[in-house]
Design a protein around this motif. Structure first.
Motif, PDB file in Angstrom:
ATOM      1  N   ASP A  96     -23.180   1.766  -6.680  1.00 47.09           N
ATOM      2  CA  ASP A  96     -22.396   0.747  -7.182  1.00 47.09           C
ATOM      3  C   ASP A  96     -20.988   0.974  -7.426  1.00 47.09           C
ATOM      4  O   ASP A  96     -20.403   1.824  -7.573  1.00 47.09           O
ATOM      5  N   GLU A  97     -20.070  -0.280  -7.855  1.00 44.02           N
ATOM      6  CA  GLU A  97     -18.665   0.068  -7.776  1.00 44.02           C
ATOM      7  C   GLU A  97     -18.380   0.970  -8.901  1.00 44.02           C
ATOM      8  O   GLU A  97     -17.250   1.658  -8.606  1.00 44.02           O
ATOM      9  N   GLY A  98     -19.091   0.875 -10.215  1.00 46.32           N
ATOM     10  CA  GLY A  98     -18.566   1.755 -11.026  1.00 46.32           C
ATOM     11  C   GLY A  98     -18.661   3.296 -10.931  1.00 46.32           C
ATOM     12  O   GLY A  98     -17.946   4.067 -11.128  1.00 46.32           O
ATOM     13  N   THR A  99     -19.906   3.715 -10.136  1.00 46.16           N
ATOM     14  CA  THR A  99     -19.907   4.953  -9.560  1.00 46.16           C
ATOM     15  C   THR A  99     -18.936   5.499  -8.684  1.00 46.16           C
ATOM     16  O   THR A  99     -18.161   6.471  -8.786  1.00 46.16           O
ATOM     17  N   VAL A 100     -18.602   4.600  -7.699  1.00 40.82           N
ATOM     18  CA  VAL A 100     -17.685   4.896  -6.994  1.00 40.82           C
ATOM     19  C   VAL A 100     -16.167   5.201  -7.447  1.00 40.82           C
ATOM     20  O   VAL A 100     -15.399   6.132  -6.952  1.00 40.82           O
ATOM     21  N   ALA A 101     -15.858   4.208  -8.336  1.00 43.56           N
ATOM     22  CA  ALA A 101     -14.608   4.011  -9.281  1.00 43.56           C
ATOM     23  C   ALA A 101     -14.481   5.528 -10.017  1.00 43.56           C
ATOM     24  O   ALA A 101     -13.469   6.152  -9.960  1.00 43.56           O
ATOM     25  N   GLN A 102     -15.809   5.749 -10.595  1.00 42.51           N
ATOM     26  CA  GLN A 102     -15.802   7.127 -11.524  1.00 42.51           C
ATOM     27  C   GLN A 102     -15.360   8.358 -10.513  1.00 42.51           C
ATOM     28  O   GLN A 102     -14.641   9.390 -10.696  1.00 42.51           O
ATOM     29  N   ALA A 103     -15.928   8.209  -9.270  1.00 38.90           N
ATOM     30  CA  ALA A 103     -15.831   9.398  -8.376  1.00 38.90           C
ATOM     31  C   ALA A 103     -14.258   9.357  -7.822  1.00 38.90           C
ATOM     32  O   ALA A 103     -13.716  10.731  -7.760  1.00 38.90           O
ATOM     33  N   LEU A 104     -13.694   8.343  -7.654  1.00 40.93           N
ATOM     34  CA  LEU A 104     -12.327   8.273  -7.329  1.00 40.93           C
ATOM     35  C   LEU A 104     -11.364   8.810  -8.236  1.00 40.93           C
ATOM     36  O   LEU A 104     -10.429   9.303  -8.141  1.00 40.93           O
TER      37      LEU A 104
ATOM     38  N   ARG B 259     -10.742  -0.981  -5.994  1.00 39.48           N
ATOM     39  CA  ARG B 259      -9.636  -1.232  -6.272  1.00 39.48           C
ATOM     40  C   ARG B 259      -8.715  -0.154  -6.834  1.00 39.48           C
ATOM     41  O   ARG B 259      -7.636  -0.336  -7.472  1.00 39.48           O
ATOM     42  N   LEU B 260      -9.031   1.098  -6.888  1.00 45.83           N
ATOM     43  CA  LEU B 260      -8.453   2.218  -7.560  1.00 45.83           C
ATOM     44  C   LEU B 260      -7.683   3.278  -6.589  1.00 45.83           C
ATOM     45  O   LEU B 260      -6.941   3.885  -6.965  1.00 45.83           O
ATOM     46  N   PHE B 261      -7.651   2.812  -5.330  1.00 50.25           N
ATOM     47  CA  PHE B 261      -7.128   3.724  -4.334  1.00 50.25           C
ATOM     48  C   PHE B 261      -5.962   2.773  -3.787  1.00 50.25           C
ATOM     49  O   PHE B 261      -6.385   1.899  -3.093  1.00 50.25           O
ATOM     50  N   PRO B 262      -4.709   3.126  -4.162  1.00 49.62           N
ATOM     51  CA  PRO B 262      -3.518   2.402  -3.583  1.00 49.62           C
ATOM     52  C   PRO B 262      -3.123   2.612  -2.101  1.00 49.62           C
ATOM     53  O   PRO B 262      -2.254   2.066  -1.449  1.00 49.62           O
ATOM     54  N   GLY B 263      -3.632   3.780  -1.709  1.00 50.69           N
ATOM     55  CA  GLY B 263      -3.178   4.124  -0.415  1.00 50.69           C
ATOM     56  C   GLY B 263      -3.857   3.286   0.935  1.00 50.69           C
ATOM     57  O   GLY B 263      -4.389   2.462   0.651  1.00 50.69           O
ATOM     58  N   ARG B 264      -3.638   4.341   1.964  1.00 43.84           N
ATOM     59  CA  ARG B 264      -4.306   3.736   3.098  1.00 43.84           C
ATOM     60  C   ARG B 264      -5.547   4.756   3.461  1.00 43.84           C
ATOM     61  O   ARG B 264      -5.722   5.598   2.829  1.00 43.84           O
TER      62      ARG B 264
ATOM     63  N   ARG C 178       1.076  -1.187   0.005  1.00 47.21           N
ATOM     64  CA  ARG C 178      -0.060  -0.103  -0.034  1.00 47.21           C
ATOM     65  C   ARG C 178       0.923   1.191   0.012  1.00 47.21           C
ATOM     66  O   ARG C 178       1.905   1.366   0.557  1.00 47.21           O
ATOM     67  N   ASP C 179       0.394   2.249  -0.761  1.00 47.20           N
ATOM     68  CA  ASP C 179       1.044   3.449  -0.949  1.00 47.20           C
ATOM     69  C   ASP C 179       0.891   4.277   0.267  1.00 47.20           C
ATOM     70  O   ASP C 179      -0.250   4.950   0.730  1.00 47.20           O
ATOM     71  N   GLN C 180       2.138   4.521   1.320  1.00 49.59           N
ATOM     72  CA  GLN C 180       1.957   5.230   2.497  1.00 49.59           C
ATOM     73  C   GLN C 180       1.871   6.672   2.399  1.00 49.59           C
ATOM     74  O   GLN C 180       1.571   7.418   3.292  1.00 49.59           O
ATOM     75  N   ARG C 181       2.031   7.057   1.193  1.00 51.97           N
ATOM     76  CA  ARG C 181       1.995   8.648   1.200  1.00 51.97           C
ATOM     77  C   ARG C 181       0.659   9.108   0.541  1.00 51.97           C
ATOM     78  O   ARG C 181       0.118  10.255   0.685  1.00 51.97           O
ATOM     79  N   SER C 182      -0.241   8.234   0.457  1.00 52.60           N
ATOM     80  CA  SER C 182      -2.059   8.608   0.156  1.00 52.60           C
ATOM     81  C   SER C 182      -2.709   8.153   1.217  1.00 52.60           C
ATOM     82  O   SER C 182      -2.766   7.112   1.804  1.00 52.60           O
ATOM     83  N   LEU C 183      -3.458   9.176   1.613  1.00 54.26           N
ATOM     84  CA  LEU C 183      -4.520   8.739   2.954  1.00 54.26           C
ATOM     85  C   LEU C 183      -5.836   9.067   2.410  1.00 54.26           C
ATOM     86  O   LEU C 183      -6.012  10.408   2.109  1.00 54.26           O
ATOM     87  N   CYS C 184      -6.615   8.140   2.440  1.00 58.29           N
ATOM     88  CA  CYS C 184      -8.118   8.498   2.079  1.00 58.29           C
ATOM     89  C   CYS C 184      -8.938   8.634   3.604  1.00 58.29           C
ATOM     90  O   CYS C 184      -9.119   7.611   4.285  1.00 58.29           O
ATOM     91  N   VAL C 185      -9.510   9.592   3.808  1.00 58.18           N
ATOM     92  CA  VAL C 185     -10.596  10.113   5.017  1.00 58.18           C
ATOM     93  C   VAL C 185     -11.998   9.682   4.622  1.00 58.18           C
ATOM     94  O   VAL C 185     -12.636   9.962   3.690  1.00 58.18           O
TER      95      VAL C 185
ATOM     96  N   VAL D 116     -16.505   2.779   8.268  1.00 58.74           N
ATOM     97  CA  VAL D 116     -16.026   1.518   7.864  1.00 58.74           C
ATOM     98  C   VAL D 116     -16.749   1.040   6.624  1.00 58.74           C
ATOM     99  O   VAL D 116     -15.991   0.710   5.645  1.00 58.74           O
ATOM    100  N   ALA D 117     -17.831   1.276   6.538  1.00 61.41           N
ATOM    101  CA  ALA D 117     -18.659   0.884   5.219  1.00 61.41           C
ATOM    102  C   ALA D 117     -18.165   1.706   4.122  1.00 61.41           C
ATOM    103  O   ALA D 117     -18.201   0.837   2.962  1.00 61.41           O
ATOM    104  N   ASP D 118     -17.761   2.808   4.210  1.00 56.27           N
ATOM    105  CA  ASP D 118     -17.295   3.641   3.297  1.00 56.27           C
ATOM    106  C   ASP D 118     -16.076   3.325   2.565  1.00 56.27           C
ATOM    107  O   ASP D 118     -15.653   2.985   1.528  1.00 56.27           O
ATOM    108  N   LEU D 119     -15.177   2.905   3.666  1.00 55.26           N
ATOM    109  CA  LEU D 119     -13.843   2.136   3.501  1.00 55.26           C
ATOM    110  C   LEU D 119     -14.062   1.091   2.474  1.00 55.26           C
ATOM    111  O   LEU D 119     -13.072   0.947   1.446  1.00 55.26           O
ATOM    112  N   TRP D 120     -14.772   0.174   2.897  1.00 49.15           N
ATOM    113  CA  TRP D 120     -15.004  -1.133   2.238  1.00 49.15           C
ATOM    114  C   TRP D 120     -15.333  -0.843   0.906  1.00 49.15           C
ATOM    115  O   TRP D 120     -15.118  -1.352  -0.231  1.00 49.15           O
ATOM    116  N   ALA D 121     -16.409   0.133   0.555  1.00 48.90           N
ATOM    117  CA  ALA D 121     -17.010   0.563  -0.616  1.00 48.90           C
ATOM    118  C   ALA D 121     -15.671   1.078  -1.688  1.00 48.90           C
ATOM    119  O   ALA D 121     -15.728   0.597  -2.524  1.00 48.90           O
TER     120      ALA D 121
END
Ligand SMILES: [Zn+2]
Length: 220
Positions: free
Chosen positions: A205-213, A119-124, A98-105, A109-114
């Motif tokens: 859905d995962e597509g919408t989450v991916a697009q937003a990321l 699989r588009l966010f490589p950080g923590r 995992r990329d330690q330089r990126s942090l997603c707030v 927990v459900a949001d973290l899992w979503a």
């Protein structure tokens, strides 16, 4: 000669114990009620699930029991990010890839899992444990904001992604955290407004989450 009905004479004799109604035993009833309280399951689906478990004891009931026992025994909240896992630190925090330089707030927990499912966010991650809410009396000190500042202050983080829900309270929380993080030399980004207004990450859905990321942008 065939004597139809001759075998049935004794079944309805007087003095037989009254047959109890077709209720399950207290143990089975307790299981049904516990299942019916789960999100997305009502009494009817719970009964179907219980019948399935009873019929498929080896392939459904036993594996479910083993999985429940293991999770119940080992359940832990990650002392670094607030994720729920069976280890502390959690699998994400402990993963050296995992990329330690990126942090997603995130709020929950459900949001973290979503987000992690995309699989588009490589950080923590960092779980706040809710959102600021004047209505519900949730103040900054009720959320894991100080520990977030501590993680950023410790250094080694280049980017913080604010992935709050696109609700009024979510965005208020994002603005508040953005102000608190202003003094740090980091890139502050937030999820793009491709998310439906009033929507919550966990239900997308995962597509919408991916697009937003993908379309996240610097905080104005
Ligand atoms: Zn963690």
């Amino acid at each position: 000669m065939i004597r139809i009905g001759a075998c049935c004479g004794r079944l309805s004799g007087a003095g037989a114990t009254p047959y109890l109604s077709a209720m399950a035993s207290p143990e089975i009833e307790a299981l049904t009620q516990a299942l019916s309280r789960l999100p997305g399951l009502g009494p009817r689906s719970a009964r179907r699930a219980v019948l399935h478990l009873i019929k498929k004891r080896e392939t459904a009931l036993e594996p479910l029991r083993a999985a429940l026992e293991q999770v119940a025994e080992r359940l832990a909240t990650c002392s670094i990010c607030g994720n729920v896992d069976t280890t502390d630190p959690c699998g994400i925090c402990a993963d050296p890839r995992r990329d330690q330089r990126s942090l997603c707030v995130v709020e929950e927990v459900a949001d973290l899992w979503a987000l992690d499912r995309s699989r588009l966010f490589p950080g923590r991650f960092h779980v706040l444990g809710g959102r600021l809410s004047a209505l519900e009396g949730v103040r900054p000190e009720d959320l894991a904001i100080d520990t977030l500042l501590g993680r950023v202050e410790a250094g080694g983080i280049d980017e913080v992604v604010l992935a709050m829900n696109a609700t009024l309270e979510g965005q208020t929380t994002a603005h508040y955290i953005a102000e608190r993080l202003e003094r740090f030399p980091i890139r502050l980004t937030q999820l793009a407004h491709g998310l439906p207004v009033g929507g919550e990450l966990d239900y997308l859905d995962e597509g919408t989450v991916a697009q937003a990321l993908r379309a996240r942008r610097p905080v104005a």
